[in-house]
Design a protein around this motif. Structure first.
Motif, PDB file in Angstrom:
ATOM      1  N   ILE A 110      59.745  59.999  53.349  1.00 41.87           N
ATOM      2  CA  ILE A 110      60.157  60.808  52.210  1.00 41.87           C
ATOM      3  C   ILE A 110      61.475  60.241  51.683  1.00 41.87           C
ATOM      4  N   CYS A 111      61.576  60.078  50.367  1.00 39.07           N
ATOM      5  CA  CYS A 111      62.803  59.564  49.762  1.00 39.07           C
ATOM      6  C   CYS A 111      63.462  60.659  48.936  1.00 39.07           C
ATOM      7  N   LEU A 112      64.737  60.885  49.183  1.00 40.98           N
ATOM      8  CA  LEU A 112      65.504  61.881  48.441  1.00 40.98           C
ATOM      9  C   LEU A 112      66.700  61.187  47.804  1.00 40.98           C
ATOM     10  N   PRO A 168      59.359  62.953  40.884  1.00 43.65           N
ATOM     11  CA  PRO A 168      59.124  61.638  40.280  1.00 43.65           C
ATOM     12  C   PRO A 168      58.179  61.739  39.081  1.00 43.65           C
ATOM     13  N   GLY A 169      58.540  61.056  37.997  1.00 49.29           N
ATOM     14  CA  GLY A 169      57.709  61.037  36.803  1.00 49.29           C
ATOM     15  C   GLY A 169      57.828  62.260  35.914  1.00 49.29           C
ATOM     16  N   GLU A 170      58.641  63.236  36.294  1.00 52.28           N
ATOM     17  CA  GLU A 170      58.824  64.448  35.495  1.00 52.28           C
ATOM     18  C   GLU A 170      60.215  64.442  34.866  1.00 52.28           C
ATOM     19  N   ASN A 171      60.310  64.958  33.654  1.00 57.54           N
ATOM     20  CA  ASN A 171      61.606  65.053  32.977  1.00 57.54           C
ATOM     21  C   ASN A 171      62.328  66.360  33.290  1.00 57.54           C
ATOM     22  N   ALA A 172      61.574  67.392  33.555  1.00 58.36           N
ATOM     23  CA  ALA A 172      62.156  68.725  33.748  1.00 58.36           C
ATOM     24  C   ALA A 172      62.849  68.845  35.100  1.00 58.36           C
ATOM     25  N   GLU A 214      55.667  66.433  49.133  1.00 60.99           N
ATOM     26  CA  GLU A 214      56.078  67.120  47.902  1.00 60.99           C
ATOM     27  C   GLU A 214      57.600  67.285  47.790  1.00 60.99           C
ATOM     28  N   HIS A 215      58.339  66.993  48.836  1.00 61.20           N
ATOM     29  CA  HIS A 215      59.799  67.055  48.785  1.00 61.20           C
ATOM     30  C   HIS A 215      60.421  65.772  48.245  1.00 61.20           C
ATOM     31  N   THR A 216      59.617  64.716  48.042  1.00 62.63           N
ATOM     32  CA  THR A 216      60.126  63.483  47.459  1.00 62.63           C
ATOM     33  C   THR A 216      60.585  63.784  46.043  1.00 62.63           C
ATOM     34  N   ALA A 217      61.871  63.623  45.772  1.00 64.39           N
ATOM     35  CA  ALA A 217      62.432  64.015  44.483  1.00 64.39           C
ATOM     36  C   ALA A 217      63.884  63.574  44.407  1.00 64.39           C
ATOM     37  N   THR A 218      64.465  63.783  43.234  1.00 62.85           N
ATOM     38  CA  THR A 218      65.894  63.649  43.036  1.00 62.85           C
ATOM     39  C   THR A 218      66.462  65.060  43.020  1.00 62.85           C
ATOM     40  N   TYR A 219      67.557  65.285  43.737  1.00 63.38           N
ATOM     41  CA  TYR A 219      68.169  66.605  43.835  1.00 63.38           C
ATOM     42  C   TYR A 219      69.537  66.572  43.165  1.00 63.38           C
ATOM     43  N   PHE A 220      69.815  67.590  42.382  1.00 57.88           N
ATOM     44  CA  PHE A 220      71.063  67.684  41.635  1.00 57.88           C
ATOM     45  C   PHE A 220      71.829  68.934  42.052  1.00 57.88           C
ATOM     46  N   GLN A 227      78.531  64.913  45.998  1.00 57.73           N
ATOM     47  CA  GLN A 227      77.291  65.263  46.676  1.00 57.73           C
ATOM     48  C   GLN A 227      76.949  64.150  47.642  1.00 57.73           C
ATOM     49  N   SER A 228      76.556  64.528  48.836  1.00 55.28           N
ATOM     50  CA  SER A 228      76.198  63.518  49.818  1.00 55.28           C
ATOM     51  C   SER A 228      75.034  64.011  50.688  1.00 55.28           C
ATOM     52  N   PRO A 229      74.296  63.110  51.236  1.00 50.42           N
ATOM     53  CA  PRO A 229      74.335  61.673  51.005  1.00 50.42           C
ATOM     54  C   PRO A 229      73.770  61.337  49.634  1.00 50.42           C
ATOM     55  N   PHE A 230      74.080  60.142  49.143  1.00 47.13           N
ATOM     56  CA  PHE A 230      73.624  59.732  47.819  1.00 47.13           C
ATOM     57  C   PHE A 230      72.110  59.501  47.814  1.00 47.13           C
ATOM     58  N   ALA A 231      71.596  58.855  48.831  1.00 49.19           N
ATOM     59  CA  ALA A 231      70.157  58.600  48.952  1.00 49.19           C
ATOM     60  C   ALA A 231      69.810  58.563  50.431  1.00 49.19           C
ATOM     61  N   LEU A 232      68.614  58.983  50.760  1.00 49.04           N
ATOM     62  CA  LEU A 232      68.182  58.933  52.143  1.00 49.04           C
ATOM     63  C   LEU A 232      66.670  58.920  52.219  1.00 49.04           C
ATOM     64  N   THR A 233      66.180  58.441  53.319  1.00 46.45           N
ATOM     65  CA  THR A 233      64.751  58.498  53.597  1.00 46.45           C
ATOM     66  C   THR A 233      64.578  59.159  54.958  1.00 46.45           C
TER      67      THR A 233
END
Length: 146
Positions: free
Chosen positions: A3-5, A56-60, A109-115, A22-28
């Motif tokens: 899983i990539c976050l 991934p692939g979504e704008n919202a 389904e948790h693979t995503a970018t988190y803000f 915010q940390s970590p910046f990226a993780l798997t």
């Protein structure tokens, strides 16, 4: 499966130059593992912290949840409660603010970018609504008055 976050931050008032970290910046991580994403800033009057997910692939951006002064049991929005998400942290006082997003038992389904986002509380002239849908409450009170 891995899983990539990815983690980013947002700020509601860029003109102040508030520094949100915010940390970590990226993780798997592997399926079934747990993750803690941390967000903090030093702006004492920014007592609202929000967490968003962008698949991934979504704008919202999907609102995962938020805290105002504190994170409560209902801080996580319903769809994410069922998906092993939890929020915690301290947003009180005029000191540095910190919050964490926990995701338990990761799956694909948790693979995503988190803000993470920080904001000042927004005050309105209407009395507080008993639920999160303030617009619905205001509209109902206007309909009742007519």
């Amino acid at each position: 499966m891995i899983i990539c976050l990815l983690c980013y931050f947002l700020t509601a008032d860029v003109s102040l130059g508030i520094q949100v970290h915010q940390s970590p910046f990226a993780l798997t991580r592997k399926v079934g593992e747990h993750v803690q994403l941390v967000c903090n800033h030093g702006q004492g009057d920014y007592r609202v912290m929000l967490w968003y997910q962008q698949r991934p692939g979504e704008n919202a951006l999907q609102l995962i949840g938020y805290g105002y002064v504190e994170f409560k049991n209902d801080s996580v929005e319903e769809p994410f409660r069922k998906k092993h998400f939890n929020l915690a942290g301290d947003l009180s006082g005029n000191k540095a603010k910190n919050g964490s997003l926990f995701i338990r038992n990761l799956n694909a389904e948790h693979t995503a970018t988190y803000f993470c986002a920080a904001s000042k509380p927004q005050y309105i002239k209407y009395p507080p609504a008993p639920d999160k849908n303030l617009l619905h409450s205001i509209l109902n009170s206007v309909k009742g008055a007519s």
